[in-house]
Design a protein around this motif. Structure first.
Motif, mmCIF file in Angstrom:
data_model
loop_
_atom_site.group_PDB
_atom_site.id
_atom_site.type_symbol
_atom_site.label_atom_id
_atom_site.label_comp_id
_atom_site.label_asym_id
_atom_site.label_seq_id
_atom_site.Cartn_x
_atom_site.Cartn_y
_atom_site.Cartn_z
ATOM 1 N N PRO A 1 1.005 -1.061 0.018
ATOM 2 C CA PRO A 1 0.172 0.065 0.055
ATOM 3 C C PRO A 1 0.720 1.277 0.057
ATOM 4 C CG PRO A 1 -0.040 -1.093 2.145
ATOM 5 C CD PRO A 1 0.694 -1.966 1.445
ATOM 6 N N PHE A 2 2.007 1.129 0.164
ATOM 7 C CA PHE A 2 3.013 2.428 -0.056
ATOM 8 C C PHE A 2 4.357 1.956 -0.217
ATOM 9 C CE2 PHE A 2 3.445 0.946 4.591
ATOM 10 C CZ PHE A 2 4.757 1.204 4.865
ATOM 11 N N ASP B 1 8.275 2.519 0.203
ATOM 12 C CA ASP B 1 9.230 3.545 1.185
ATOM 13 C C ASP B 1 10.265 4.080 0.572
ATOM 14 O OD1 ASP B 1 10.577 4.175 3.381
ATOM 15 O OD2 ASP B 1 10.116 2.613 4.699
ATOM 16 N N GLY C 1 12.435 6.015 2.004
ATOM 17 C CA GLY C 1 13.320 6.356 3.124
ATOM 18 C C GLY C 1 13.100 7.823 3.593
ATOM 19 N N LYS D 1 7.165 7.922 2.466
ATOM 20 C CA LYS D 1 6.563 6.750 2.155
ATOM 21 C C LYS D 1 5.169 7.075 1.451
ATOM 22 C CE LYS D 1 8.197 4.219 6.301
ATOM 23 N NZ LYS D 1 9.018 5.352 6.396
ATOM 24 N N VAL E 1 12.151 5.779 11.452
ATOM 25 C CA VAL E 1 10.760 5.503 10.752
ATOM 26 C C VAL E 1 10.205 6.824 10.298
ATOM 27 C CG1 VAL E 1 8.610 4.378 11.276
ATOM 28 C CG2 VAL E 1 10.624 3.693 12.467
ATOM 29 N N ARG F 1 0.720 3.103 7.146
ATOM 30 C CA ARG F 1 2.343 3.208 7.011
ATOM 31 C C ARG F 1 2.731 3.095 8.377
ATOM 32 N NH1 ARG F 1 2.778 8.974 3.884
ATOM 33 N NH2 ARG F 1 1.700 9.401 5.751
ATOM 34 N N PHE G 1 1.197 1.501 11.064
ATOM 35 C CA PHE G 1 1.040 0.344 11.458
ATOM 36 C C PHE G 1 2.116 -0.660 10.840
ATOM 37 C CE2 PHE G 1 -3.780 1.491 12.430
ATOM 38 C CZ PHE G 1 -3.162 2.135 13.720
ATOM 39 N N ALA G 2 2.543 -0.344 9.495
ATOM 40 C CA ALA G 2 3.428 -1.238 9.172
ATOM 41 C C ALA G 2 4.795 -1.579 9.970
ATOM 42 C CB ALA G 2 3.767 -0.911 7.721
ATOM 43 N N HIS G 3 4.825 -0.381 10.552
ATOM 44 C CA HIS G 3 6.084 -0.665 11.728
ATOM 45 C C HIS G 3 5.782 -0.776 13.124
ATOM 46 C CE1 HIS G 3 9.141 1.287 8.835
ATOM 47 N NE2 HIS G 3 8.151 1.825 8.494
#
Lengths: 250, 250, 250, 250, 250, 250, 250, 250
Positions: free
Chosen positions: D32-33, D35, D37, D40, H152, H162, H164-166
């Protein structure tokens, strides 16, 4: 038709047969504004408010200012005041129009100033030397609209004898514009001395806790003297305009 | 000697021999203020500013207000205006003096109102119903100082046709007091319609981001209409006083 | 040992043999503060700062105030000043201690006032009648610490002749405390007249855009007059304390 | 898959067998995204919110902007809107992508604008000429997302007849964006005239007590007219985006 | 004639001959407002804006509220909404009119609620329990104007799973009203999830640096999510009104 | 005649016959100010306030500064202090007058510094290195007016042992100027240690929530230590002037 | 299951066969929150954050507080902390639950306090006596969550020796909570002495320019000492909670 | 002797006879600071606070920065962190010392970074790309003081998936630094997810009503999530320092 005087005159000429009805109709059928896309020049302001459209120069490109001048000129406005006019705008306008430009206040006048027909004198007083640009904007605005102006500069309350040396000017004025930054006490002191309306103009002069004129603004709004009202920070034009309006009341 | 008219009259009487010099001297030898300890009543304000001393009731005890009334009365002030007068102060003063009291604006008048001798009409307009207490303070002040007042209430810009229904009042006024809370847009709209001075009074009416009148205050200071100046939040008295001053200019 | 004078006297007595070393040691072995749990009374403040511990009454319960008075009294502090003292606290303390209470400023003094040993006069001036509670807090503080005080009340700049009538007081003062709300211009005008330090105290007197004293505060901080410094809004005590300190400099 | 329409279409193709399940799975398995760096990129925003990811240019280096454009382009986003885009960023992006750049509002569009499929008309009105950069950001945003836009510029309330000349536009709009600095009264006046949602955008146009748009912001939040809501100062994009959202509601 | 539907219906009846022209003329000749002195009830608002006049109760006396209700009722307004209605006003109005009163939000409705004819669902969400009074004002307003409302209370971001449990409500709404005090993050999180307009209402719930709702207000204005606009602090009515307007767009 | 000493001396010479009455009369007949149009130089300030006119350089053109220097010099002012003096002004003035210029604080002195005749020592302390420009303005002002100054720089409370290493300086001072940005705690800590007046100067040093010195200003105004008063943000001159005034009290 | 310890214990019991899988499943199938309509009690907070749900009492009715207590109690939460609890709420809850109530900070605890299992000591220090209510909220919160707390009250910087007398407490703490109103300098001074995290809590104690705690807040945010972070004004609970969290890190 | 570890080691060497007493005495007799006139380098900070002196570069000249580096280097400080270091200062210092310079955050490190000896991981999260300079200042500070850092970036709540992916990073951190401008909601959302201390850093990223970071600051202070505390706007260093302090607690 840029002011009530002209309107009255036209109607009198129609009444006396000097101006045929058809021509008068044409004059009236002008739209009340011209739409330039980026601006709609208010062509009836003179008739509605007694003073014709003024151009506030800040935030407009030189080209836009020129365009508005052209529109007003085309519709026979005799005096076009331009405030906060940049050097660039001045160059551009001066190339096509008779422009008088005062650099300290960055004020321009296209066309002729009105004859002094106000009923009394407008005193423009400042607390310090640094307030002069705002004061000149006020004074030139008042002069452009037909007023006699007396300048009393650098009479802040820290050396109040300097103000008292001008007591006669204060007491004989019909309207006073009191301009000050820092603590803005000048408005209150003048307000306590004078028996005419005092228009207070806070300026952004000062530093630290003057917060860009906020301190002087609050001070003037809270003036313990009666007869004092306030316009926006650094708004010399607004004060000059209002003073002229009061000075022309019959 | 509470105003310029009385001063002029006295001097004329001296000139004509009607009043002996000795008596005039006595009248002049009165101190310019009386010191009550907690207050120094300004007995020359009328002569200096054309309008006699006014009592701002807030923050004064009923006893202090009574004392000041007694001092002014003793020195022959004919109209004593008291603003922000509490119920308690009203009771105390009314026991000894002829007091007219208006409860919505909490305004009291001891003595007689001046005859309406202003040159034109003062319009007092409000944005909403909740602004009426401030409006009445303004209107009563103007009336106390000799002005004819027209009230135009609840004409806020959300239903602008209500304001336009009063266009004739707006256009024929000599001074307009525009009173509004919330976003204070009324002052700008009236300022754009009228050709006379507009005194804007922000009110603390509103909630949330009106921040006790700050929103209306800033709005009015930034008015894009010319001829508008501003007094303190809720300062009906100040607006009425200034309007009267302008309305008495000849 | 509550101030430097006592400290010096004790050391001289030791030097001369009048006080045995052992007794002096005992006096010195007192802790520099007493811990009451909810408060730590500063017993060395007199020695350190020349003026003994003062009790700021706001936000303390009557019982806490009583406890602190007991602690200071026990350690031989001769004058205990209590500011912002509620009626309840007054009742409680007066039941056990010789208390003088002034209700307008809500100031209490337990014990005896110091003899007036300051070098000059402290003038306490206010803009209006409503500023008197703050002024009395300042005046009583200064008197408690041994100063001669002259009160000059209700001399705001709207009627500046009232201030000029006190010019002699202003010019002969050693320190001046200028107290005003609203636009606070009094400090600047006095600052321009006087040649001694002026301590400005903004008050929360006013309404609307006075924003609880903010307007007067900013005004005083931006004073164009030199020699003016400012303390917190309504801080009569702070001004009186500082004025006393300056008045006792040799 | 950048918006709900595409999502619906894909599912329909799967249902009809036009797109094999395996290929559809691949499309869905995209993260969904992406990255990068430093950023995102939100690749599901179109599916989630109906409108694809937009790049807010301020505070990003030209290289970062380029990188985000590359990421979105790679994932088949058809219209990439970039607001507050510097000249430098414009140069860099234009070197690799088809970029349309509007310099007054500093808005860039990579790819094709959406077809106008909104249900009605969006009116974008400004109080003055200086508000045009914000207005163009709003108008271009709305156009990029598929809306028909009518621009009505320089119709501030100081000459309210200029606004009334556009009454028909106001009354037939589905959403109106009212943009003004200074006292921001335009939003209230339009709000009182129109029967559709009005999105008010305060601008930082003005000086002195406009405090960088704060005055207009407060004014708009306190609007006495109903149906008015407000976005951040100078946030033309936000207003255009919301207007498009409302205009696409069925 | 209180709204466009009635207006359309009347014209159709005239067209079909069902209503004689004379009767229609009478209906149209009603003044667009009635002047009660302290208020001018806006009788054309329904026609102009689709929703009839609403009474903002704060700052009005019970008698004034009753008078306005009488005026609107007399002119056949079917639903009269009164917000911020005091207990006293409720008693007075309920004595003469059929009044439904909800005490948590202090909202009153005289007459019948409109039938739910909005096109979708309006979700009213709050961050906490203390925001419910504002939420009920919004919900009741929307219901009074003919909308189906879903309440989702106490879903603040500190326990974000509570909000996610209502994801289906969020995704299927046509408009969402997000109400929160403190840091107001709820609006941004909902704004990021939903694909419909989000109206954010900051509340004065909180303490310390929430500064009466200022913190939530700024937070919502700066929302990084698109599609979010903001109304005044605690302005439940304004949000409900706008949501209804959007929900009735066809 | 620039100060009281000179005034006293002249009168003594007249008394003793050393100066003929006619000459003294001439000296007294000088106007109390000279009017330069853009400025009115205060020639009696020395006599009135004990310290002669000072030039605040900010907001004045180099030509205006030069003009004022010429006016003061012509009237025999021996020390002319110029604060916030630009490089340009420095060049212009130095071409015609003996000017000492200190670049860190941008302070200039024309003529000779006064002999140190203050009664004690003035300590100038700063919280950090970045406060030094303000500190030097204060120190140079005090030195110009005849005071002995001790500089104690970079003693902020984060490493309070650095301050305590200067305890002897603190305890033996007659006045202390405490200069700090950020949280401004230095003033309170020094105020708690010292038994002499402390003049606090907030500086605009800091970032983020220091808001240009507002944080330090509020901190100092709220100091829990007694004997502390405050001047404007970055107002080194004001502090130096007041310190000198206190240090010259006898 | 209100915290991680319980979660871990349950899983271990399952692993060892002590608790049958079916029973564990039941425990896990509890919803993560219970919906009371006006509130959604967060039943997983303990598991998610290590500390169970807390009830913020302000703005909730006694009935709502009781309802939430019942919900949490029913789901086996052992310690229920209620902050800002009114007398009324206390009466209502105490009628049905074992409640410990501390009146100064208005804090209630239903159930049993956690055993002190934090790794070190938490010092709670205040500047003055008036800060104690906030300090007690912090201290009781920390104690409720299993920490050993040392109270050090009334050690403001005006008498800094009182703080230094507690140097050993400061140096041996694992976390320090520094609570102060007025100028909030305590946080900086402690921050400079200690080598552990300092949580600064500004209080609304003070008057005038303390602006309800704003002054202390800004002061603490600008602290020149490192290792200091800040929570909301008067937020004793937040500080106690965070201190406990840090003190339980292993 | 720059930190507690070195102090402990030295004392152990003395105890074991490895270091003769005389040499140890010499080491201890170093002054706790070196006075450079413009700065007093705090040489005991390491011993007092566990972390050695850091140079805040803003407002210091390159020469002053170099001088402080020389002083610290001379006294054997191994890691010298310089924040907000200008290009000019970088050039000057790099000419004489081993300097590592990171241009985005303008952070310099002279000497060697500490070995990662913190107990857990520090997560540094940002809302957007524009927050990265502040984030890098925080991350580099933490790394310089011996911590393992996980970055992050760009996980703002507008696209919460984005973040929640972390989730795993969030849940396993020992301390989290949450950095965001605009509405600053990131801190609350992370605060609600994590069970470790969250240090919130508002940034000045944003425009209009973000007022230079004020909006994010207020938002974070009012966070409804527990365990969140706040440092000054843009204060990446402060957050990194405090995070390191917490991460080194045993």
């Amino acid at each position: 038709m840029n002011n009530k005087k002209e309107l009255t005159q036209l109607l009198e000429e129609v009444a006396s047969g000097k101006t045929p009805v058809e021509e008068a109709v044409l004059r009236f059928r002008e739209l009340p504004f011209e739409d330039l896309g980026y601006a709609k020049t208010d062509l009836h302001r003179g008739m509605r408010q007694g003073v014709a459209e003024v151009i506030y120069g800040a935030g407009k490109t030189p080209e836009q200012i020129l365009g508005i001048v052209q529109s007003l000129w085309k519709h026979r406005q005799k005096t076009i005041l331009i405030t906060r006019m940049s050097e660039d705008a001045k160059e551009l306008v001066a190339a096509s129009f008779p422009l008088e430009y005062e650099p300290v206040s960055r004020t321009g006048i296209v066309g002729e100033k009105a004859e002094p027909d106000g009923r009394g004198t407008i005193v423009v007083a400042t607390g310090g030397t640094s307030d002069i640009p705002v004061a000149e904007e006020a004074a030139l605005t008042a002069e452009a609209f037909g007023n006699h102006v007396v300048r009393v500069y650098d009479v802040g309350v820290a050396g109040i004898h300097r103000l008292f040396a001008h007591q006669r000017d204060i007491l004989s004025a019909r309207v006073i514009i009191a301009i000050a930054g820092m603590e803005g006490a000048l408005a209150s002191v003048i307000g306590g001395m004078a028996d005419c309306p005092v228009i207070a103009v806070p300026t952004s002069v000062g530093y630290g806790a003057s917060f860009g004129g906020l301190s002087a603004l609050l001070s003037m709004l809270n003036s313990c003297a009666s007869g004092v009202s306030v316009v926006n920070i650094d708004n010399g034009f607004g004060a000059g305009y209002l003073a002229s309006m009061i000075n022309h009341l019959d």
